[in-house]
Design a protein around this motif. Structure first.
Motif, PDB file in Angstrom:
ATOM      1  N   ALA A   1      38.793   2.924  29.874  1.00  0.00           N
ATOM      2  CA  ALA A   1      39.507   1.907  30.645  1.00  0.00           C
ATOM      3  C   ALA A   1      40.424   1.138  29.718  1.00  0.00           C
ATOM      4  N   PRO A   2      41.424   0.424  30.255  1.00  0.00           N
ATOM      5  CA  PRO A   2      42.366  -0.274  29.387  1.00  0.00           C
ATOM      6  C   PRO A   2      41.765  -1.451  28.637  1.00  0.00           C
ATOM      7  N   SER A   3      40.562  -1.868  28.996  1.00  0.00           N
ATOM      8  CA  SER A   3      39.991  -3.012  28.286  1.00  0.00           C
ATOM      9  C   SER A   3      38.747  -2.603  27.515  1.00  0.00           C
ATOM     10  N   THR A   4      37.581  -2.642  28.159  1.00  0.00           N
ATOM     11  CA  THR A   4      36.333  -2.465  27.427  1.00  0.00           C
ATOM     12  C   THR A   4      35.461  -1.401  28.080  1.00  0.00           C
ATOM     13  N   GLN A   5      34.799  -0.617  27.251  1.00  0.00           N
ATOM     14  CA  GLN A   5      33.839   0.370  27.723  1.00  0.00           C
ATOM     15  C   GLN A   5      32.543   0.171  26.958  1.00  0.00           C
TER      16      GLN A   5
ATOM     17  N   LEU B   1      33.327  -0.271  23.124  1.00  0.00           N
ATOM     18  CA  LEU B   1      34.684   0.022  22.692  1.00  0.00           C
ATOM     19  C   LEU B   1      35.608  -1.010  23.307  1.00  0.00           C
ATOM     20  N   GLU B   2      36.314  -1.736  22.490  1.00  0.00           N
ATOM     21  CA  GLU B   2      37.107  -2.874  22.949  1.00  0.00           C
ATOM     22  C   GLU B   2      38.570  -2.683  22.555  1.00  0.00           C
ATOM     23  N   LYS B   3      39.459  -2.726  23.537  1.00  0.00           N
ATOM     24  CA  LYS B   3      40.878  -2.603  23.243  1.00  0.00           C
ATOM     25  C   LYS B   3      41.385  -3.889  22.611  1.00  0.00           C
ATOM     26  N   VAL B   4      42.250  -3.752  21.611  1.00  0.00           N
ATOM     27  CA  VAL B   4      42.830  -4.906  20.935  1.00  0.00           C
ATOM     28  C   VAL B   4      43.998  -5.440  21.763  1.00  0.00           C
ATOM     29  N   ASP B   5      43.951  -6.724  22.098  1.00  0.00           N
ATOM     30  CA  ASP B   5      45.007  -7.336  22.899  1.00  0.00           C
ATOM     31  C   ASP B   5      46.368  -7.174  22.218  1.00  0.00           C
ATOM     32  N   GLY B   6      47.348  -6.790  23.005  1.00  0.00           N
ATOM     33  CA  GLY B   6      48.712  -6.681  22.496  1.00  0.00           C
ATOM     34  C   GLY B   6      48.994  -5.436  21.692  1.00  0.00           C
ATOM     35  N   GLU B   7      48.020  -4.561  21.556  1.00  0.00           N
ATOM     36  CA  GLU B   7      48.205  -3.317  20.800  1.00  0.00           C
ATOM     37  C   GLU B   7      48.126  -2.137  21.777  1.00  0.00           C
ATOM     38  N   PRO B   8      49.081  -1.222  21.738  1.00  0.00           N
ATOM     39  CA  PRO B   8      49.078  -0.142  22.725  1.00  0.00           C
ATOM     40  C   PRO B   8      47.932   0.844  22.571  1.00  0.00           C
TER      41      PRO B   8
ATOM     42  N   SER C   1      45.146   0.473  19.893  1.00  0.00           N
ATOM     43  CA  SER C   1      44.206   0.030  18.870  1.00  0.00           C
ATOM     44  C   SER C   1      42.913  -0.431  19.524  1.00  0.00           C
ATOM     45  N   TYR C   2      41.800  -0.070  18.905  1.00  0.00           N
ATOM     46  CA  TYR C   2      40.474  -0.335  19.463  1.00  0.00           C
ATOM     47  C   TYR C   2      39.525  -0.769  18.360  1.00  0.00           C
ATOM     48  N   VAL C   3      38.549  -1.589  18.716  1.00  0.00           N
ATOM     49  CA  VAL C   3      37.459  -1.941  17.818  1.00  0.00           C
ATOM     50  C   VAL C   3      36.172  -1.405  18.427  1.00  0.00           C
ATOM     51  N   LEU C   4      35.427  -0.677  17.613  1.00  0.00           N
ATOM     52  CA  LEU C   4      34.139  -0.132  18.031  1.00  0.00           C
ATOM     53  C   LEU C   4      33.032  -1.038  17.509  1.00  0.00           C
ATOM     54  N   HIS C   5      32.212  -1.557  18.431  1.00  0.00           N
ATOM     55  CA  HIS C   5      31.052  -2.376  18.075  1.00  0.00           C
ATOM     56  C   HIS C   5      29.797  -1.539  18.284  1.00  0.00           C
ATOM     57  N   VAL C   6      28.914  -1.520  17.312  1.00  0.00           N
ATOM     58  CA  VAL C   6      27.640  -0.811  17.430  1.00  0.00           C
ATOM     59  C   VAL C   6      26.516  -1.835  17.356  1.00  0.00           C
ATOM     60  N   ASN C   7      25.778  -1.948  18.446  1.00  0.00           N
ATOM     61  CA  ASN C   7      24.700  -2.942  18.537  1.00  0.00           C
ATOM     62  C   ASN C   7      25.179  -4.345  18.175  1.00  0.00           C
ATOM     63  N   GLY C   8      26.361  -4.674  18.699  1.00  0.00           N
ATOM     64  CA  GLY C   8      26.908  -6.010  18.544  1.00  0.00           C
ATOM     65  C   GLY C   8      27.664  -6.259  17.258  1.00  0.00           C
TER      66      GLY C   8
END
Length: 262
Positions: free
Chosen positions: A9-13, A24-31, A33-40
């Protein structure tokens, strides 16, 4: 050839994995770019269109250390895979490299393969397993670089910080090889001192890079330990790290122990 894009999805999975949960979190303003969080815990930052981009400061420091110490294509082993950010960067900047990334969580590996534009084996092989057990299976004198960036929540698993583990890494590395480890430092330097002692039991030369405030114990942060059998080019490493977007200080073993205590 067009880059494979992320299937999300365009935001968070949020997905369940073997060791807990990944987000998996999309970075605001970046077409792309994503940040992967594992157990927070933020574990990887990935920009699909720019694999050489390393937004996590300690990964940028690691890449700079590798660039100063090594040349050409590499045989690299990553203990702790997550989103394979550093492996993607090395694949982009060191053509012909062969890498293996190991992660304890097989379900996370499957998601990462699906989500990100990862190089295929033999450029990058992904393997599920306990990193301490897996490194013991590699042959002597076969790797140029070993990177340990593995966590259980926000701590390094005990089996990845023992003298036995460091000895195995030293065995697998070529005589000119480089070992790098991401160490979380709480400010009292207790964990860092233990890691330095373990590294020094297997390697002739040990050093570290981090922000000055972390090394002075003023705040928490990441410290990159570097270890090798050959002398490390301290002056060149210090120059490179001081020009990083987040400036780091390079300390050889004597200066490091003087700063953090024994």
């Amino acid at each position: 050839m067009a880059k494979r894009r992320i299937f999300t999805a365009p935001s968070t999975q949020v997905v369940d994995i073997a060791t807990g949960q990944a987000r998996l979190e999309k970075v605001d303003g970046e077409p792309d770019s994503y940040v992967l969080h594992v157990n927070g815990v933020p574990s990887s930052s990935i920009t699909l269109s720019d694999p050489a981009r390393l937004d996590f400061e300690y990964l940028d420091w690691m890449a700079r250390i590798i660039d100063v110490v090594t040349d050409g294509s590499l045989r690299a082993i990553h203990l702790g895979a997550a989103g394979c950010a550093l492996a993607r960067a090395l694949d982009a900047t060191r053509p012909g490299s062969r890498q293996t990334a190991i992660d304890i969580d097989p379900i996370l590996i499957d998601h990462v393969r699906q989500w990100f534009d990862l190089p295929r084996s033999p450029a990058l092989a992904l393997r599920a397993g306990d990193a301490a057990a897996e490194i013991a299976t590699f042959r002597d004198d076969t790797a140029d670089v070993i990177v340990r960036d593995a966590f259980s929540f926000d701590s390094v698993p005990e089996q990845l910080a023992t003298e036995e583990f460091y000895a195995d890494c030293a065995r697998v590395l070529r005589p000119s090889g480089l070992f790098l480890a991401n160490v979380p430092d709480s400010g009292d330097h207790k964990v860092l001192r233990e890691e330095i002692r373990a590294a020094a039991s297997a390697f002739n030369h040990v050093a570290a890079a981090s922000e000055s405030g972390v090394l002075k114990g003023r705040r928490r942060g990441n410290v990159v330990i570097a270890a090798a059998q050959d002398p490390l080019p301290d002056a060149a490493l210090d120059r490179s790290l001081r020009t990083a977007p987040t400036m780091a200080v390079w300390l050889d073993e004597a200066a490091l122990l003087s700063r953090i205590g024994r």
